[in-house]
Scaffold this motif. Structure first.
Motif, PDB file in Angstrom:
ATOM      1  N   ARG A 144     -56.624 -44.161  23.470  1.00  0.00           N
ATOM      2  CA  ARG A 144     -55.706 -45.240  23.087  1.00  0.00           C
ATOM      3  C   ARG A 144     -55.006 -44.912  21.762  1.00  0.00           C
ATOM      4  NH1 ARG A 144     -59.209 -49.005  22.733  1.00  0.00           N
ATOM      5  NH2 ARG A 144     -58.944 -50.041  24.753  1.00  0.00           N
ATOM      6  N   GLU A 145     -55.790 -44.459  20.774  1.00  0.00           N
ATOM      7  CA  GLU A 145     -55.207 -44.137  19.470  1.00  0.00           C
ATOM      8  C   GLU A 145     -54.213 -42.981  19.562  1.00  0.00           C
ATOM      9  OE1 GLU A 145     -58.699 -43.333  17.266  1.00  0.00           O
ATOM     10  OE2 GLU A 145     -59.383 -45.428  17.241  1.00  0.00           O
ATOM     11  N   THR A 146     -54.550 -41.974  20.344  1.00  0.00           N
ATOM     12  CA  THR A 146     -53.660 -40.823  20.490  1.00  0.00           C
ATOM     13  C   THR A 146     -52.379 -41.217  21.198  1.00  0.00           C
ATOM     14  OG1 THR A 146     -55.592 -39.361  20.608  1.00  0.00           O
ATOM     15  CG2 THR A 146     -53.488 -38.457  21.345  1.00  0.00           C
TER      16      THR A 146
ATOM     17  N   HIS B  64     -50.844 -44.125  21.182  1.00  0.00           N
ATOM     18  CA  HIS B  64     -49.967 -44.890  20.295  1.00  0.00           C
ATOM     19  C   HIS B  64     -49.423 -44.038  19.140  1.00  0.00           C
ATOM     20  CE1 HIS B  64     -50.426 -48.688  22.309  1.00  0.00           C
ATOM     21  NE2 HIS B  64     -51.743 -48.603  22.254  1.00  0.00           N
ATOM     22  N   ALA B  65     -50.195 -43.051  18.714  1.00  0.00           N
ATOM     23  CA  ALA B  65     -49.769 -42.238  17.574  1.00  0.00           C
ATOM     24  C   ALA B  65     -48.918 -41.038  17.977  1.00  0.00           C
ATOM     25  CB  ALA B  65     -50.992 -41.754  16.799  1.00  0.00           C
TER      26      ALA B  65
ATOM     27  N   ALA C  23     -61.321 -45.085  23.138  1.00  0.00           N
ATOM     28  CA  ALA C  23     -60.666 -45.434  21.871  1.00  0.00           C
ATOM     29  C   ALA C  23     -59.797 -44.277  21.382  1.00  0.00           C
ATOM     30  CB  ALA C  23     -61.718 -45.793  20.825  1.00  0.00           C
ATOM     31  N   ARG C  24     -60.283 -43.047  21.535  1.00  0.00           N
ATOM     32  CA  ARG C  24     -59.495 -41.885  21.107  1.00  0.00           C
ATOM     33  C   ARG C  24     -58.237 -41.735  21.954  1.00  0.00           C
ATOM     34  NH1 ARG C  24     -64.536 -39.408  21.053  1.00  0.00           N
ATOM     35  NH2 ARG C  24     -64.022 -38.129  22.880  1.00  0.00           N
TER      36      ARG C  24
END
Length: 278
Positions: free
Chosen positions: A146-148, A150-151, A143-144
């Motif tokens: 994926r979030e990183t 996209h951000a 999850a980290r």
């Protein structure tokens, strides 16, 4: 290095680049990470003395473009791609298969879904973290990542991913430098081009995959679980070690670490021959 015969195979949603070397029983090599057919060049030439060696670029990588660049990636579809290549190049024959890293995940699914087409699978460090007792921690890592991604983009996401793969107690102190063969250095540009697809599509999907453990256990006489001698305790190593213990089979250690086939190609190929002989 022997020049391979090359071709393209149309599959659902993609066109696959494949390469063939040698003569003999079919041996399919499934690459992992950002690698493609060329990541096996050094071992494929050696193995071509005994096998018809087939390598390919997985869908979305290098010379295997997707019809829809935004398409979600699934392990089952990648395994179906591998089956289609076998059907094209060795119809009716049972094949030996080597899968490395994310390609090893594909090889596990290929074995459980199509055992009639498989003689033996060597799965080198498949990061099937869902089998581990601490799977929840690794879901949080995915999850980290994926979030990183996209951000912040590819390289920050890769940094998060790489940190999560370290063995417990590892530090950020410099390690001994690994010297890569010239051919591996030349592949670096293509590898870098594949990074966004790998970290954005392959990592979240493949590392969330849960294999059919009952099916794998039933087929464990055709499955060789393998790890790198130098990667004991690292995250990609742990699922192979865990499954070997659970199935009561030997964990075979190959030279080097997670990328041992690149850093130790001759030794890797020789041990692979022994693994396929059983």
């Amino acid at each position: 290095m022997t020049a391979p015969t090359t071709g393209n195979l149309r599959v659902n949603g993609a066109s696959l680049h494949y390469e063939v070397r040698g003569e003999g029983p079919p041996l399919l090599l499934i690459p992992g990470g950002t690698g493609g057919a060329s990541s096996f060049d050094d071992v494929a030439d050696t193995l071509a003395a005994d096998y018809t060696v087939v390598t390919y670029d997985p869908r979305g990588m290098s010379r295997s473009p997707l019809d829809d660049p935004e398409a979600e990636q699934r392990v089952a579809e990648h395994a179906d791609d591998a089956l289609r290549i076998l059907d094209l190049l060795s119809p009716g024959e049972r094949a030996r298969v080597l899968g490395v890293s994310s390609g090893a995940i594909v090889s596990l699914h290929l074995l459980t879904a199509h055992p009639g087409r498989i003689e033996r699978v060597v799965a080198h460090e498949p990061p099937v973290v869902e089998v581990l007792p601490d799977a929840a921690d690794h879901r949080a890592l995915i999850a980290r990542v994926r979030e990183t991604f996209h951000a912040q983009g590819t390289m920050p996401a890769m940094a998060v991913f790489a940190a999560g793969l370290k063995r417990e107690g590892d530090t950020d102190e410099p390690k001994a430098e690994i010297t890569l063969p010239p051919q591996a250095v030349a592949r670096a540009e293509r590898t870098m081009a594949n990074l966004p697809y790998f970290v954005g599509r392959i990592v979240p999907s493949f590392m969330s995959y849960a294999p059919d453990l009952d099916r794998l256990r039933a087929l464990s006489d055709r499955l060789v679980l393998a790890g790198g001698q130098d990667s004991r305790g690292e995250l990609p190593y742990r699922p192979a070690a865990y499954l070997a213990e659970r199935f009561g089979t030997e964990l075979v250690h190959f030279p080097g670490g997670h990328i041992g086939l690149t850093t130790h190609p001759a030794e890797f190929a020789e041990l692979l021959r022994k693994a396929f002989r059983g």
